[in-house]
Design an enzyme around this catalytic site. Structure first.
Site, PDB file in Angstrom:
ATOM      1  N   GLU A 171      13.482  20.246  11.127  1.00  0.00           N
ATOM      2  CA  GLU A 171      14.351  20.424   9.619  1.00  0.00           C
ATOM      3  C   GLU A 171      13.075  20.513   8.973  1.00  0.00           C
ATOM      4  O   GLU A 171      13.456  21.352   7.827  1.00  0.00           O
ATOM      5  CB  GLU A 171      14.619  18.977   9.027  1.00  0.00           C
TER       6      GLU A 171
ATOM      7  N   TRP B 241      22.542  19.146   9.739  1.00  0.00           N
ATOM      8  CA  TRP B 241      23.162  19.704   9.098  1.00  0.00           C
ATOM      9  C   TRP B 241      24.403  20.090   8.908  1.00  0.00           C
ATOM     10  O   TRP B 241      25.172  20.928   8.151  1.00  0.00           O
ATOM     11  CB  TRP B 241      22.455  20.389   7.659  1.00  0.00           C
TER      12      TRP B 241
ATOM     13  N   TYR C  88      16.782  22.150  -0.219  1.00  0.00           N
ATOM     14  CA  TYR C  88      15.831  22.122  -0.500  1.00  0.00           C
ATOM     15  C   TYR C  88      14.379  23.019  -0.645  1.00  0.00           C
ATOM     16  O   TYR C  88      13.940  23.777  -0.981  1.00  0.00           O
ATOM     17  CB  TYR C  88      14.868  21.501   0.540  1.00  0.00           C
TER      18      TYR C  88
ATOM     19  N   ARG D 174      -3.390  15.557 -11.086  1.00  0.00           N
ATOM     20  CA  ARG D 174      -2.640  15.084 -11.602  1.00  0.00           C
ATOM     21  C   ARG D 174      -1.372  15.652 -10.938  1.00  0.00           C
ATOM     22  O   ARG D 174       0.016  15.296 -11.705  1.00  0.00           O
ATOM     23  CB  ARG D 174      -2.753  14.064 -12.389  1.00  0.00           C
ATOM     24  N   ARG D 175      -1.008  16.880 -11.132  1.00  0.00           N
ATOM     25  CA  ARG D 175       0.333  17.510 -10.521  1.00  0.00           C
ATOM     26  C   ARG D 175      -0.003  18.600  -9.848  1.00  0.00           C
ATOM     27  O   ARG D 175       1.182  19.307  -9.677  1.00  0.00           O
ATOM     28  CB  ARG D 175      -0.596  18.462 -12.167  1.00  0.00           C
TER      29      ARG D 175
ATOM     30  N   CYS E 141      18.477  14.365  -1.905  1.00  0.00           N
ATOM     31  CA  CYS E 141      18.561  13.120  -1.932  1.00  0.00           C
ATOM     32  C   CYS E 141      17.067  13.015  -2.635  1.00  0.00           C
ATOM     33  O   CYS E 141      16.429  12.373  -3.159  1.00  0.00           O
ATOM     34  CB  CYS E 141      18.684  12.245  -0.862  1.00  0.00           C
TER      35      CYS E 141
ATOM     36  N   ARG F  29      15.767   9.741  -4.963  1.00  0.00           N
ATOM     37  CA  ARG F  29      16.914   9.411  -5.443  1.00  0.00           C
ATOM     38  C   ARG F  29      18.242   8.645  -5.058  1.00  0.00           C
ATOM     39  O   ARG F  29      19.011   7.558  -5.631  1.00  0.00           O
ATOM     40  CB  ARG F  29      17.858  10.389  -6.357  1.00  0.00           C
TER      41      ARG F  29
ATOM     42  N   ALA G  58      19.210   7.363  -1.254  1.00  0.00           N
ATOM     43  CA  ALA G  58      18.597   7.117   0.575  1.00  0.00           C
ATOM     44  C   ALA G  58      19.566   5.896   1.032  1.00  0.00           C
ATOM     45  O   ALA G  58      19.484   4.970   1.129  1.00  0.00           O
ATOM     46  CB  ALA G  58      17.131   5.644  -0.115  1.00  0.00           C
ATOM     47  N   ASP G  59      19.930   6.553   2.498  1.00  0.00           N
ATOM     48  CA  ASP G  59      20.491   6.406   3.070  1.00  0.00           C
ATOM     49  C   ASP G  59      19.810   5.446   4.437  1.00  0.00           C
ATOM     50  O   ASP G  59      19.203   6.129   5.277  1.00  0.00           O
ATOM     51  CB  ASP G  59      21.000   7.300   4.038  1.00  0.00           C
TER      52      ASP G  59
ATOM     53  N   ASN H 114      13.225  10.463   6.767  1.00  0.00           N
ATOM     54  CA  ASN H 114      12.135  11.120   5.424  1.00  0.00           C
ATOM     55  C   ASN H 114      10.645  10.538   5.292  1.00  0.00           C
ATOM     56  O   ASN H 114      10.054  11.635   5.176  1.00  0.00           O
ATOM     57  CB  ASN H 114      13.132  10.130   4.235  1.00  0.00           C
TER      58      ASN H 114
ATOM     59  N   HIS I  55      20.974   2.141   0.098  1.00  0.00           N
ATOM     60  CA  HIS I  55      21.564   1.626   0.274  1.00  0.00           C
ATOM     61  C   HIS I  55      21.683   1.423   1.691  1.00  0.00           C
ATOM     62  O   HIS I  55      21.746   2.293   2.637  1.00  0.00           O
ATOM     63  CB  HIS I  55      22.922   2.186  -0.439  1.00  0.00           C
ATOM     64  N   ILE I  56      22.765   0.975   2.414  1.00  0.00           N
ATOM     65  CA  ILE I  56      22.761   0.775   4.070  1.00  0.00           C
ATOM     66  C   ILE I  56      24.263   1.293   3.441  1.00  0.00           C
ATOM     67  O   ILE I  56      25.428   0.125   3.056  1.00  0.00           O
ATOM     68  CB  ILE I  56      22.891  -0.779   4.561  1.00  0.00           C
ATOM     69  N   TYR I  57      25.024   1.813   4.400  1.00  0.00           N
ATOM     70  CA  TYR I  57      26.670   2.023   4.290  1.00  0.00           C
ATOM     71  C   TYR I  57      27.121   0.473   5.203  1.00  0.00           C
ATOM     72  O   TYR I  57      27.438  -0.174   6.581  1.00  0.00           O
ATOM     73  CB  TYR I  57      26.828   3.378   5.213  1.00  0.00           C
TER      74      TYR I  57
ATOM     75  N   ALA J  73      27.406   9.269   7.395  1.00  0.00           N
ATOM     76  CA  ALA J  73      28.866   9.786   5.836  1.00  0.00           C
ATOM     77  C   ALA J  73      28.739  11.115   5.324  1.00  0.00           C
ATOM     78  O   ALA J  73      27.422  11.555   4.375  1.00  0.00           O
ATOM     79  CB  ALA J  73      28.786   9.015   5.120  1.00  0.00           C
TER      80      ALA J  73
END
Length: 318
Positions: A62, A84, A148, A180-181, A200, A220, A222-223, A231, A261-263, A317
């Site tokens: 991936e 995917w 991405y 810093r960029r 995500c 933003r 996170a499963d 990740n 989150h956790i589903y 999900a």
């Protein structure tokens, strides 16, 4: 040993203990917290979780897909990577060209209806075969839009120019390490409507100090059970690759999350994982004959000493 993985398991426990029960886009439901950070010292070993098997080959293929700037799942399927599929499959079954059985809400139905699951798997095999063998079909239904890889390698500007963010950030690390960029963004508001799934993991930044390259990711959404282990490993691998190209050692991977989150249908799996002991992290070896990250293929990676607990399956999900 295992400080990073302990931080991951602590996050799981934190969500189960303190998370807010929330509805979500997939109608599955989650337990969620907002704002969390984990740190992984990459010198301690490659942060592939050991409390369940995480398939490194899928992580690596991936990431190579992203690096190539590809947005079509054909490359993934050619490398036996199916992570995917569901998003591309959804585009097909919602099109006027799809004439098969009703697949509405397939993500939830396959969990509760074994007969429907068989029908779904048959349709998915037809879909994958068409992607691999039919160029026109693959172009139409295999492409996930401006996800991405497109943003990393070919960000389109208002002046119709193209920015190769990944190449530019590598050049910046090499020639201006104290900047810093050193930032790559996947969140392009103009392109969100054309994406199968808005990114995500939205933005990552590199940092050079003491001859070491560190990376911080802002995610933003996170499963935590299914996605986050991928990740962690993916951005750790990216950091290794860029450090390799720029002649640096690896430092830290810092994982910052928004909605973690956790589903609701992953709760028992998470509890099973939390009961397991943490094992020794593996070591990552790269092909020393390759220098540019754009030249790497799957055969250029070797993972040594990976001895995890067994896989824990859970539905995705969509």
């Amino acid at each position: 040993m295992g400080r990073g993985e302990k931080a991951y398991l602590d996050l799981c426990n934190h969500i189960l203990t303190n998370g807010t029960k929330r509805d979500d886009r997939t109608d599955t439901g989650t337990y969620s917290v907002f704002g969390h950070q984990m740190r992984f010292n990459l010198e301690d070993g490659f942060p592939l979780l050991t409390t369940k098997r995480v398939p490194f080959r899928l992580v690596a293929s991936e990431l190579l897909w992203f690096i190539k700037g590809d947005t079509n799942i054909r490359y993934l399927l050619e490398n036996n990577n199916n992570i995917w599929n569901e998003w591309a499959f959804k585009n097909w079954i919602e099109s006027d060209e799809y004439k098969g059985p009703n697949m509405d809400d397939f993500g939830n139905r396959i969990q509760v209806d074994p007969e429907f699951n068989k029908i779904y798997e048959e349709q998915m095999e037809i879909f994958k075969k068409n992607i691999l063998e039919d160029d026109v079909f693959a172009e139409k239904y295999g492409d996930l839009g401006s996800v991405y890889g497109k943003q990393w390698r070919a960000w389109k500007t208002s002046q119709n120019e193209v920015i190769d963010q990944l190449k530019e950030v590598i050049d910046s690390i090499r020639h201006n390490p104290n900047s810093r960029r050193h930032i790559v963004s996947a969140w392009n508001p103009e392109d969100i409507p054309t994406m199968a799934l808005p990114p995500c993991h939205t933005l990552f930044q590199f940092y050079v100090a003491d001859g070491k390259l560190s990376c911080q990711l802002y995610q933003r959404s996170a499963d935590v059970f299914l996605g986050v282990p991928f990740n962690i490993a993916s951005y750790a691998l990216l950091t290794h690759l860029i450090a390799h190209e720029t002649g640096l050692k690896v430092g830290e991977f810092v994982h910052t999350m928004g909605d973690a989150h956790i589903y609701s249908n992953h709760i028992e799996q998470v509890k099973t994982q939390m009961e397991r002991d943490i094992r020794q992290l593996p070591q990552l070896l790269l092909n020393e004959n390759k220098r540019s990250i754009f030249d790497f293929e799957l055969t250029d990676f070797e993972l040594k000493g990976y001895d995890p607990h067994p896989t824990i399956k859970a539905p995705i999900a969509v």
